[in-house]
Structure formats: structure tokens, C-alpha cells
Design a protein around this motif. Structure first.
Motif, PDB file in Angstrom:
ATOM      1  N   VAL A  99     -14.022  15.941  15.970  1.00 20.77           N
ATOM      2  CA  VAL A  99     -13.228  17.137  16.241  1.00 20.77           C
ATOM      3  C   VAL A  99     -12.812  17.770  14.915  1.00 20.77           C
ATOM      4  N   LEU A 100     -13.161  19.068  14.778  1.00 24.77           N
ATOM      5  CA  LEU A 100     -12.818  19.750  13.528  1.00 24.77           C
ATOM      6  C   LEU A 100     -11.412  20.321  13.596  1.00 24.77           C
ATOM      7  N   GLY A 101     -10.807  20.459  12.432  1.00 18.72           N
ATOM      8  CA  GLY A 101      -9.465  21.023  12.373  1.00 18.72           C
ATOM      9  C   GLY A 101      -9.035  21.191  10.927  1.00 18.72           C
ATOM     10  N   ALA A 159     -10.869  19.345   7.867  1.00 15.54           N
ATOM     11  CA  ALA A 159     -11.081  17.917   8.084  1.00 15.54           C
ATOM     12  C   ALA A 159     -11.625  17.686   9.483  1.00 15.54           C
ATOM     13  N   LYS A 160     -11.965  16.439   9.743  1.00 12.55           N
ATOM     14  CA  LYS A 160     -12.620  16.107  11.002  1.00 12.55           C
ATOM     15  C   LYS A 160     -12.071  14.781  11.496  1.00 12.55           C
ATOM     16  N   ILE A 161     -11.816  14.705  12.804  1.00 15.41           N
ATOM     17  CA  ILE A 161     -11.419  13.426  13.394  1.00 15.41           C
ATOM     18  C   ILE A 161     -12.684  12.756  13.901  1.00 15.41           C
ATOM     19  N   ILE A 162     -12.845  11.497  13.530  1.00 16.94           N
ATOM     20  CA  ILE A 162     -14.043  10.791  13.963  1.00 16.94           C
ATOM     21  C   ILE A 162     -13.859  10.323  15.403  1.00 16.94           C
ATOM     22  N   THR A 187     -12.516  14.063   5.360  1.00 18.12           N
ATOM     23  CA  THR A 187     -12.745  15.423   4.867  1.00 18.12           C
ATOM     24  C   THR A 187     -14.132  15.895   5.293  1.00 18.12           C
ATOM     25  N   THR A 188     -14.289  17.225   5.396  1.00 19.33           N
ATOM     26  CA  THR A 188     -15.605  17.768   5.736  1.00 19.33           C
ATOM     27  C   THR A 188     -16.287  18.398   4.533  1.00 19.33           C
ATOM     28  N   GLU A 196     -17.372  15.362   0.863  1.00 18.36           N
ATOM     29  CA  GLU A 196     -17.412  15.094   2.294  1.00 18.36           C
ATOM     30  C   GLU A 196     -17.163  13.611   2.574  1.00 18.36           C
ATOM     31  N   GLY A 197     -16.494  13.334   3.671  1.00 21.01           N
ATOM     32  CA  GLY A 197     -16.411  11.963   4.173  1.00 21.01           C
ATOM     33  C   GLY A 197     -15.406  11.057   3.498  1.00 21.01           C
TER      34      GLY A 197
END
Lengths: 112, 264
Positions: free
Chosen positions: B183-185, B174-177, B214-215, B223-224
């Protein structure tokens, strides 16, 4: 036999309540487990048996409740069937063993 | 020799144990059968629970309703202006994609399902669509508000089981906007409806309240899709990564219907 059937239906309804109704009332993310509570209460409140034989007024509904409760919980969860039957039956038998060995006080009835 | 009564009892017990164990070989059929007969009752109970709990919630929250209402109104204004801007951008994006002959973003194919119950032990939910409706393992599941709920774990004939993202076995990319790239994690479930965002680089600066999406790297989730909101960031001098608590965007108490994405 009738008692066992009533226990089966009672625990079926309780499991449905537990998995569908009580989910909405979780306290800090924990759903109260009424099946475990009832199994413990039944096991403590009735006179203990000697190796499942009904001697001196001993009753087995705690163990039967544990079997049915565990079975229906297994049905409504993703694990293998039999897993929770084992856990709940073990709890019930353990309580009964302890009570038989040391002390059992009639907490529900006031007179014999 | 043992008395016959005792031997009979042992025999009956043995047969019962074998019978219960043998049910595991037809586990799917047995469970499907019980789900079929219990579904009408479960549905009524689920809706009743939903209504009663929201009634009690209103009583508890009545004090804060006014301030919350004002806050939400402000937020709506903010989002409305942002929305118009984004709509304009979307149109522009579509036009440009057409001009460049890139495929337009496809919409998901969705299957609607009702929730009938939650697992007693784990964070998983039972829904009333199964193999018959074309549902397969690992299909992603979202709420009607298009936030991520989980993925299909077990499929029966008429029912299937969703593993929520808060399940202990669930983890995905997932990704923090953030203002720059994001930021990926990894989002991991912790059980009891708790979710954390893990493996975040130490140097990353993330504000509380930023959204997690989500990535789609692992190929299960599109995604998204919104996962939740960052709640509390835990920074430790010893660990090589930061982690943060995530408030999941779905609320189990208000969950009635879900959408299964069958194609994306």
C-alpha cells in the motif's frame, strides 16, 4: 561582571547537558527544558529592577541568564541566531515587570 | 536631555543587538566554531546519557525481560528460516540478473559519523562530519541497523545537521508491505519522535505490525529501506484517506553512530 561571566559558563554547560545528555531521558517524547526553568526561577527569586537599574537591591541575572541561555540554544539549533534570545529575554522581562508592578516576595532568603 | 548613564546603556544595548543579528551573516562559521569546541564535551555527555538511560530502562523492564526473551527467541527462529530462504532467492536473483545482463543491485557508499547532540526545538540531530568529508545537503542517513533516520539538512565545515523523519518538515513516499502489492502512501513527521503514515486509500486493508519501507520516488531516499512498523490505524468515515501511527525503527536513546549514504 564576574557574575555575568559565571552565568554565561553556567548556561553554556546547561545547554550542552540539555542537547546531549537529557535527550536520552525524554518523557513521552518530550525533553525537559532546564534552561527555561532556570530562567524563570532566577527571574522570580531575585528582587526586580527598575528599567535594568539596580535600585533597592534589584538584580538582573534572570535577564542575563535568558540572553546567554537563548544564545547557546540558538547556536545548538537550526534556527537563526537571536530567535530564542528574544523569547527567553521577553519571558524574563515579563516576569520581572509583573513582579515589580504587583508583588515580589523573597522566596529564597528567610531574613534580610 | 537624558542623563548620560542611561544614554550609554541604550547605546550598549543597541550595539549588542546589532552584533547578535550580524552573527547571522556568518551563521555557518559561528556555529561550526562552537560545535568544534563543544564536540569533545558533547560526545562524552551523549555516551554518558546513553549508558545511564539504558541502565534505568533495564531496571524498569526487568519484569518483562523473561517473556520478551522467549518471544524474541521464537522470532529469531522464524527469521532464521526466512533468512535462509531469502539468501537462496538472492543468489538465484543474482544468477538470473547475470544471465539476463541486467545490472546487479549496487551497494551504498557509506560515511560513518558520530552523533553529538539533538536540537532543543526540533527533531534534528548534529553529527561530526561536514563539507570537509564530502557531505552535501539532502544526503540520506541510516542507522547501523540499516533503518531510515532522516536526511542531511544543513552542512557546516566540520559538522552537519540531520532532519529526522519525525521532524514536522519531513515527508516522503513510502509503502506498507502487505501480502499482495503493498500500500502506497506518505510518511510524515509529527514532531517529538512521532511519525504517521498518511494518504492511505480507504479500501486498503493493513494489519498492525506490518513494515513500512521507502519507495524512492522522490529521489532522496534509496528504495527499500525500513522506516518503521504500523502501530495504530485511524479510520474515519469523513476523511477520504486512512492514516496510521508508525513506530519509527530508530530509537534516539540508542543512537550513537549513523551512516550517511553518499551514493546509491
Amino acid at each position: 561582571m564576574r557574575k555575568i561571566l559565571i552565568l554565561a559558563i553556567l548556561f553554556y554547560i546547561l545547554v550542552l547537558l540539555q542537547t546531549s545528555f537529557l535527550v536520552h531521558f525524554n518523557i513521552f517524547g518530550h525533553v525537559p527544558n532546564f534552561i527555561l526553568l532556570l530562567v524563570v526561577v532566577l527571574s522570580i527569586s531575585e528582587p526586580p529592577t527598575i528599567f535594568f537599574k539596580k535600585v533597592a537591591g534589584g538584580e538582573n541575572s534572570g535577564v542575563w541568564g535568558a540572553v546567554f541561555g537563548g544564545f547557546f540554544l540558538d547556536i545548538f539549533s537550526s534556527g537563526p541566531i537571536g530567535f530564542q534570545i528574544l523569547i527567553y529575554t521577553a519571558i524574563s522581562i515579563f516576569i520581572k515587570l509583573i513582579l515589580k508592578k504587583y508583588l515580589w516576595i523573597n522566596i529564597l532568603k528567610t531574613k534580610e | 536631555m537624558r542623563p548620560p548613564l542611561k544614554r550609554n546603556k541604550i547605546l550598549i544595548m543597541g550595539v549588542t543587538i546589532l552584533l547578535v543579528l550580524s552573527l547571522n551573516f556568518f551563521q555557518k562559521e559561528v556555529k561550526n566554531f562552537f560545535y568544534l569546541i563543544s564536540f569533545p564535551i558533547q560526545k562524552v555527555l551523549w555516551q554518558a546519557g546513553d549508558r545511564t538511560s539504558s541502565f534505568f530502562e533495564i531496571i524498569v523492564e526487568i519484569k518483562e525481560l523473561k517473556t520478551e526473551n522467549e518471544k524474541l527467541k521464537l522470532k529469531i527462529q522464524e527469521l532464521l528460516s526466512e533468512n535462509t530462504e531469502l539468501k537462496e532467492l538472492k543468489r538465484e536473483n543474482e544468477d538470473l540478473r547475470k544471465a539476463l545482463e541486467i545490472d546487479l543491485k549496487k551497494d551504498f557508499k557509506l560515511i560513518l559519523a558520530d552523533v553529538s547532540g539533538k536540537d532543543a526545538l526540533e527533531d534534528s540531530v548534529l553529527i561530526n562530519k561536514g563539507l570537509k568529508e564530502g557531505i552535501l545537503k539532502d544526503f540520506p542517513v541510516i542507522t547501523p541497523q540499516r533503518t531510515l533516520l532522516g536526511k542531511i539538512d544543513e552542512v557546516y565545515e566540520n559538522f552537519s545537521r540531520i532532519t529526522l523523519i519525525s521532524n514536522k518538515n519531513s515527508s516522503f513516499n513510502a509503502k506498507i508491505i502487505t501480502a499482495d502489492n503493498g500500500v502506497l502512501g506518505v510518511v510524515r513527521g509529527e514532531g517529538n519522535f512521532r511519525v504517521i503514515f498518511d494518504l492511505m486509500p480507504r479500501e486498503a486493508t493493513v494489519k498492525e505490525g506490518s513494515s513500512v519501507v521507502t519507495t524512492g520516488f522522490e529521489g532522496i531516499f534509496p528504495e527499500g529501506i525500513l522506516v518503521g512498523e504500523i502501530k495504530k490505524i485511524e479510520k474515519n468515515d469523513v476523511t477520504p484517506f486512512q492514516r496510521a501511527k508508525v513506530e519509527p525503527a530508530f530509537n534516539i536513546k540508542e543512537l550513537n553512530a549513523v551512516f550517511i549514504i553518499s551514493d546509491f
